[in-house]
Design a protein around this motif. Structure first.
Motif, PDB file in Angstrom:
ATOM      1  N   THR A  60      32.935  19.618  36.698  1.00 42.66           N
ATOM      2  CA  THR A  60      33.976  20.630  36.498  1.00 42.66           C
ATOM      3  C   THR A  60      33.795  21.337  35.164  1.00 42.66           C
ATOM      4  O   THR A  60      33.963  22.561  35.078  1.00 42.66           O
ATOM      5  N   GLU A  61      33.444  20.588  34.137  1.00 39.34           N
ATOM      6  CA  GLU A  61      33.193  21.190  32.825  1.00 39.34           C
ATOM      7  C   GLU A  61      32.107  22.259  32.941  1.00 39.34           C
ATOM      8  O   GLU A  61      32.240  23.365  32.419  1.00 39.34           O
ATOM      9  N   MET A  62      31.030  21.947  33.669  1.00 42.61           N
ATOM     10  CA  MET A  62      29.943  22.897  33.868  1.00 42.61           C
ATOM     11  C   MET A  62      30.415  24.125  34.653  1.00 42.61           C
ATOM     12  O   MET A  62      30.104  25.265  34.305  1.00 42.61           O
TER      13      MET A  62
ATOM     14  N   PHE B 118      45.054  29.151  35.640  1.00 41.43           N
ATOM     15  CA  PHE B 118      45.295  28.174  36.704  1.00 41.43           C
ATOM     16  C   PHE B 118      44.808  28.657  38.073  1.00 41.43           C
ATOM     17  O   PHE B 118      44.134  27.922  38.798  1.00 41.43           O
ATOM     18  N   ALA B 119      45.108  29.892  38.451  1.00 40.78           N
ATOM     19  CA  ALA B 119      44.712  30.399  39.771  1.00 40.78           C
ATOM     20  C   ALA B 119      43.199  30.399  39.919  1.00 40.78           C
ATOM     21  O   ALA B 119      42.661  29.989  40.958  1.00 40.78           O
ATOM     22  N   LYS B 120      42.499  30.833  38.891  1.00 40.36           N
ATOM     23  CA  LYS B 120      41.036  30.880  38.941  1.00 40.36           C
ATOM     24  C   LYS B 120      40.446  29.469  38.978  1.00 40.36           C
ATOM     25  O   LYS B 120      39.508  29.201  39.730  1.00 40.36           O
TER      26      LYS B 120
ATOM     27  N   VAL C  89      38.681  24.271  44.645  1.00 40.64           N
ATOM     28  CA  VAL C  89      38.699  24.266  46.109  1.00 40.64           C
ATOM     29  C   VAL C  89      37.337  24.702  46.660  1.00 40.64           C
ATOM     30  O   VAL C  89      36.766  24.040  47.533  1.00 40.64           O
ATOM     31  N   ALA C  90      36.798  25.808  46.137  1.00 36.54           N
ATOM     32  CA  ALA C  90      35.527  26.339  46.644  1.00 36.54           C
ATOM     33  C   ALA C  90      34.378  25.355  46.453  1.00 36.54           C
ATOM     34  O   ALA C  90      33.502  25.237  47.315  1.00 36.54           O
TER      35      ALA C  90
END
Length: 79
Positions: free
Chosen positions: A15-17, A50-52, A58-59
């Motif tokens: 996730t960091e990446m 948050f939305a991004k 999810v993607a």
């Protein structure tokens, strides 16, 4: 700031990446003791992203424990 908690270090580092690649400001930090998670790492990010961030999680099918907001009485799960 919101905080993503994980069950595995692998997902936290992934996730960091992903957030770096998307040019989202993030901060890897220890998971607060009040959030029960299987991983000692969490990632903080600005609430306006948050939305991004949710779209990326999810993607890319990232496995998370949850997304939390710190409030006066502790952390509240928002996702």
């Amino acid at each position: 700031m919101l905080l993503i908690a994980f069950d595995s270090t692998q997902q936290a580092l992934r996730t960091e990446m992903l957030l770096d690649y998307a040019e989202i400001e993030s901060d890897t930090q220890p998971t607060p003791k009040s959030i029960t998670a299987g991983c000692a790492l969490s990632i903080g990010f600005p609430e306006e992203d948050f939305a991004k961030v949710k779209e990326i999680l999810v993607a890319e099918e990232v496995e998370i424990r949850g997304v939390f907001r710190q409030e006066a009485d502790g952390y509240v799960q928002v996702l």
